[in-house]
Design a protein around this motif. Structure first.
Motif, PDB file in Angstrom:
ATOM      1  N   VAL A   1      39.702  36.461  32.953  1.00  0.00           N
ATOM      2  CA  VAL A   1      39.881  36.741  31.525  1.00  0.00           C
ATOM      3  C   VAL A   1      41.349  36.656  31.149  1.00  0.00           C
ATOM      4  CG1 VAL A   1      39.583  38.474  29.718  1.00  0.00           C
ATOM      5  CG2 VAL A   1      37.836  38.204  31.501  1.00  0.00           C
ATOM      6  N   ASP A   2      42.211  37.182  32.011  1.00  0.00           N
ATOM      7  CA  ASP A   2      43.644  37.161  31.700  1.00  0.00           C
ATOM      8  C   ASP A   2      44.452  37.424  32.962  1.00  0.00           C
ATOM      9  OD1 ASP A   2      45.971  36.945  30.265  1.00  0.00           O
ATOM     10  OD2 ASP A   2      45.782  38.898  29.260  1.00  0.00           O
TER      11      ASP A   2
ATOM     12  N   LEU B   1      39.274  40.385  35.045  1.00  0.00           N
ATOM     13  CA  LEU B   1      38.226  39.444  35.428  1.00  0.00           C
ATOM     14  C   LEU B   1      36.849  40.025  35.184  1.00  0.00           C
ATOM     15  CD1 LEU B   1      37.512  39.426  39.222  1.00  0.00           C
ATOM     16  CD2 LEU B   1      39.051  41.108  38.212  1.00  0.00           C
ATOM     17  N   ARG B   2      35.897  39.122  35.110  1.00  0.00           N
ATOM     18  CA  ARG B   2      34.482  39.483  35.135  1.00  0.00           C
ATOM     19  C   ARG B   2      33.861  38.807  36.346  1.00  0.00           C
ATOM     20  NH1 ARG B   2      34.964  38.602  29.388  1.00  0.00           N
ATOM     21  NH2 ARG B   2      34.602  40.553  28.244  1.00  0.00           N
ATOM     22  N   TYR B   3      32.889  39.470  36.945  1.00  0.00           N
ATOM     23  CA  TYR B   3      32.217  38.854  38.093  1.00  0.00           C
ATOM     24  C   TYR B   3      30.788  39.363  38.203  1.00  0.00           C
ATOM     25  CZ  TYR B   3      32.788  43.221  40.700  1.00  0.00           C
ATOM     26  OH  TYR B   3      32.711  44.524  41.108  1.00  0.00           O
TER      27      TYR B   3
ATOM     28  N   GLU C   1      30.608  45.587  30.391  1.00  0.00           N
ATOM     29  CA  GLU C   1      31.033  44.852  29.192  1.00  0.00           C
ATOM     30  C   GLU C   1      32.526  44.563  29.214  1.00  0.00           C
ATOM     31  OE1 GLU C   1      29.805  46.803  25.648  1.00  0.00           O
ATOM     32  OE2 GLU C   1      27.682  46.805  26.174  1.00  0.00           O
ATOM     33  N   GLU C   2      33.312  45.566  29.583  1.00  0.00           N
ATOM     34  CA  GLU C   2      34.755  45.375  29.651  1.00  0.00           C
ATOM     35  C   GLU C   2      35.144  44.745  30.985  1.00  0.00           C
ATOM     36  OE1 GLU C   2      37.009  45.887  27.277  1.00  0.00           O
ATOM     37  OE2 GLU C   2      35.308  46.368  25.966  1.00  0.00           O
ATOM     38  N   PRO C   3      36.098  43.815  30.980  1.00  0.00           N
ATOM     39  CA  PRO C   3      36.520  43.204  32.248  1.00  0.00           C
ATOM     40  C   PRO C   3      37.216  44.211  33.156  1.00  0.00           C
ATOM     41  CG  PRO C   3      37.978  42.558  30.447  1.00  0.00           C
ATOM     42  CD  PRO C   3      36.826  43.276  29.821  1.00  0.00           C
ATOM     43  N   MET C   4      37.224  43.890  34.410  1.00  0.00           N
ATOM     44  CA  MET C   4      37.874  44.737  35.417  1.00  0.00           C
ATOM     45  C   MET C   4      39.326  44.298  35.587  1.00  0.00           C
ATOM     46  SD  MET C   4      36.894  44.906  39.466  1.00  0.00           S
ATOM     47  CE  MET C   4      37.844  45.880  40.637  1.00  0.00           C
ATOM     48  N   THR C   5      40.229  45.253  35.774  1.00  0.00           N
ATOM     49  CA  THR C   5      41.634  44.942  36.002  1.00  0.00           C
ATOM     50  C   THR C   5      42.010  45.329  37.427  1.00  0.00           C
ATOM     51  OG1 THR C   5      42.183  45.317  33.672  1.00  0.00           O
ATOM     52  CG2 THR C   5      44.008  45.345  35.246  1.00  0.00           C
ATOM     53  N   SER C   6      42.602  44.398  38.156  1.00  0.00           N
ATOM     54  CA  SER C   6      42.983  44.667  39.538  1.00  0.00           C
ATOM     55  C   SER C   6      43.958  43.598  40.012  1.00  0.00           C
ATOM     56  CB  SER C   6      41.748  44.666  40.445  1.00  0.00           C
ATOM     57  OG  SER C   6      42.122  44.853  41.802  1.00  0.00           O
ATOM     58  N   TYR C   7      44.626  43.891  41.124  1.00  0.00           N
ATOM     59  CA  TYR C   7      45.433  42.860  41.774  1.00  0.00           C
ATOM     60  C   TYR C   7      44.508  41.924  42.529  1.00  0.00           C
ATOM     61  CZ  TYR C   7      49.703  45.375  40.655  1.00  0.00           C
ATOM     62  OH  TYR C   7      50.728  45.964  39.982  1.00  0.00           O
ATOM     63  N   ALA C   8      44.817  40.650  42.504  1.00  0.00           N
ATOM     64  CA  ALA C   8      43.951  39.650  43.129  1.00  0.00           C
ATOM     65  C   ALA C   8      43.809  39.862  44.632  1.00  0.00           C
ATOM     66  CB  ALA C   8      44.506  38.248  42.854  1.00  0.00           C
ATOM     67  N   SER C   9      44.780  40.508  45.249  1.00  0.00           N
ATOM     68  CA  SER C   9      44.760  40.697  46.702  1.00  0.00           C
ATOM     69  C   SER C   9      43.845  41.828  47.135  1.00  0.00           C
ATOM     70  CB  SER C   9      46.175  40.977  47.208  1.00  0.00           C
ATOM     71  OG  SER C   9      46.708  42.138  46.586  1.00  0.00           O
ATOM     72  N   ARG C  10      43.328  42.611  46.196  1.00  0.00           N
ATOM     73  CA  ARG C  10      42.569  43.804  46.554  1.00  0.00           C
ATOM     74  C   ARG C  10      41.062  43.553  46.623  1.00  0.00           C
ATOM     75  NH1 ARG C  10      45.801  48.644  43.295  1.00  0.00           N
ATOM     76  NH2 ARG C  10      47.748  48.458  44.464  1.00  0.00           N
ATOM     77  N   PHE C  11      40.701  42.449  47.178  1.00  0.00           N
ATOM     78  CA  PHE C  11      39.292  42.111  47.341  1.00  0.00           C
ATOM     79  C   PHE C  11      39.085  41.576  48.754  1.00  0.00           C
ATOM     80  CE2 PHE C  11      40.194  41.684  42.800  1.00  0.00           C
ATOM     81  CZ  PHE C  11      39.162  42.415  42.234  1.00  0.00           C
ATOM     82  N   ILE C  12      37.842  41.301  49.106  1.00  0.00           N
ATOM     83  CA  ILE C  12      37.573  40.664  50.391  1.00  0.00           C
ATOM     84  C   ILE C  12      38.256  39.297  50.405  1.00  0.00           C
ATOM     85  CG2 ILE C  12      35.445  41.911  50.899  1.00  0.00           C
ATOM     86  CD1 ILE C  12      33.874  39.610  49.678  1.00  0.00           C
TER      87      ILE C  12
END
Length: 301
Positions: free
Chosen positions: A297-298, A221-223, A238-249
């Motif tokens: 992004v993906d 994702l980009r944010y 520039e490059e998107p970030m890769t993470s699990y969707a649950s690892r955010f607020i």
């Protein structure tokens, strides 16, 4: 105070186990006058060495104490306690061990009221200790450990809840909640944003294609994170970030799940779905409402 007790405990124990008061005895019997004189010299030199060592250590550690701790510390009481142990017969190891144990456990217990806002009763603690220590059988000590740990977890939660309640009603928190609510209302009423049941406010620019993001999905994702005045406090490069969707607020994770691959949206996260009453350092205030532009992004399979 606990630091002083623990750092000096070993040296104090050495005094306790080697001193014999006025009893001049050797392994072979009564000491000679020469041996007594030498022993007196050693005792004096050892005492001076320990006194200097204690004083040097105390001077350093007293300097780190709060004013309240400094006021309650007494060199005279320290010497009185040391003499109580050092004057015991060397055979009375049980008493000395008890003094050492008492100093350590009570030193730890004394810190609980400040840490957890819970008073600790010395009489009840020692009565329970004595009862269990003298019991005919205690079974598995792990049972007692687990009971204590559960209560400590409860105390920690209690302290945290109490601290949160104080921060929740702080001037900063109240002001940020009011400001954030007004901002979100203006978007819902005038800019075509939608308010979810949770309180999240969002506007989908592009829903994306395929399955919606799930909380356990790994995504690219980009944010861009902003305060309500538009000031950017964080963003991907520039490059998107890769993470699990649950690892955010919580509000951010909820916003991600509104989109599929290629989706774009702006989400407005109220404080209770963001960093809450704690905030985030000097960057994000207590209960501050945050704005994010997000792009999926993906979805990494």
């Amino acid at each position: 105070m606990k630091k002083i007790i623990l750092s000096l405990c070993a040296a104090t124990a050495t005094v306790a186990f080697t001193a014999c008061g006025d009893k001049a005895q050797t392994a072979s019997g009564t000491a000679t006058a020469e041996e007594i004189a030498l022993g007196d010299s050693i005792s004096n030199a050892y005492g001076e060495f320990l006194g200097a060592n204690f004083r040097s250590t105390m001077d350093r550690q007293i300097a780190e104490m709060s004013e309240e701790q400094k006021a309650s510390f007494s060199k005279a009481d320290f010497i009185r306690g040391l003499k109580a142990v050092a004057s015991r017969d060397t055979a009375d190891m049980s008493y000395i061990m008890g003094v050492q144990a008492g100093m350590q456990i009570w030193g730890a217990a004394k810190g609980m009221p400040a840490q957890f806002r819970i008073p600790v009763n010395a009489d009840k603690m020692t009565a329970a200790l004595e009862k269990t220590f003298n019991a005919d059988s205690i079974g598995d000590s792990y049972t007692y450990q687990m009971a204590f740990q559960q209560l400590m977890s409860r105390a920690q939660q209690y302290a945290q809840d109490k601290e949160n309640a104080i921060m929740e009603n702080s001037e900063e928190s109240v002001e940020n909640k009011a400001k954030g609510a007004a901002y979100a209302d203006s978007l819902v009423n005038n800019a075509g944003y939608t308010r979810a049941e949770s309180g999240l406010v969002y506007k989908i620019e592009e829903p994306g294609t395929g399955d919606l993001v799930k909380s356990n999905d790994r995504i690219k994702l980009r944010y861009k994170g902003m305060h309500t005045d538009g000031t950017v406090f964080d963003q991907t490069r520039e490059e998107p970030m890769t993470s699990y969707a649950s690892r955010f607020i919580p509000g951010f994770t909820e916003g991600l799940q509104l989109l599929a691959k290629g989706g774009k949206a702006t989400i407005v996260i109220p404080g209770n779905l963001g960093y809450g009453v704690q905030g985030q350092g000097s960057t994000i205030g207590r209960n501050e409402t945050l704005v994010f532009d997000i792009e999926i992004v993906d979805i990494v399979k």
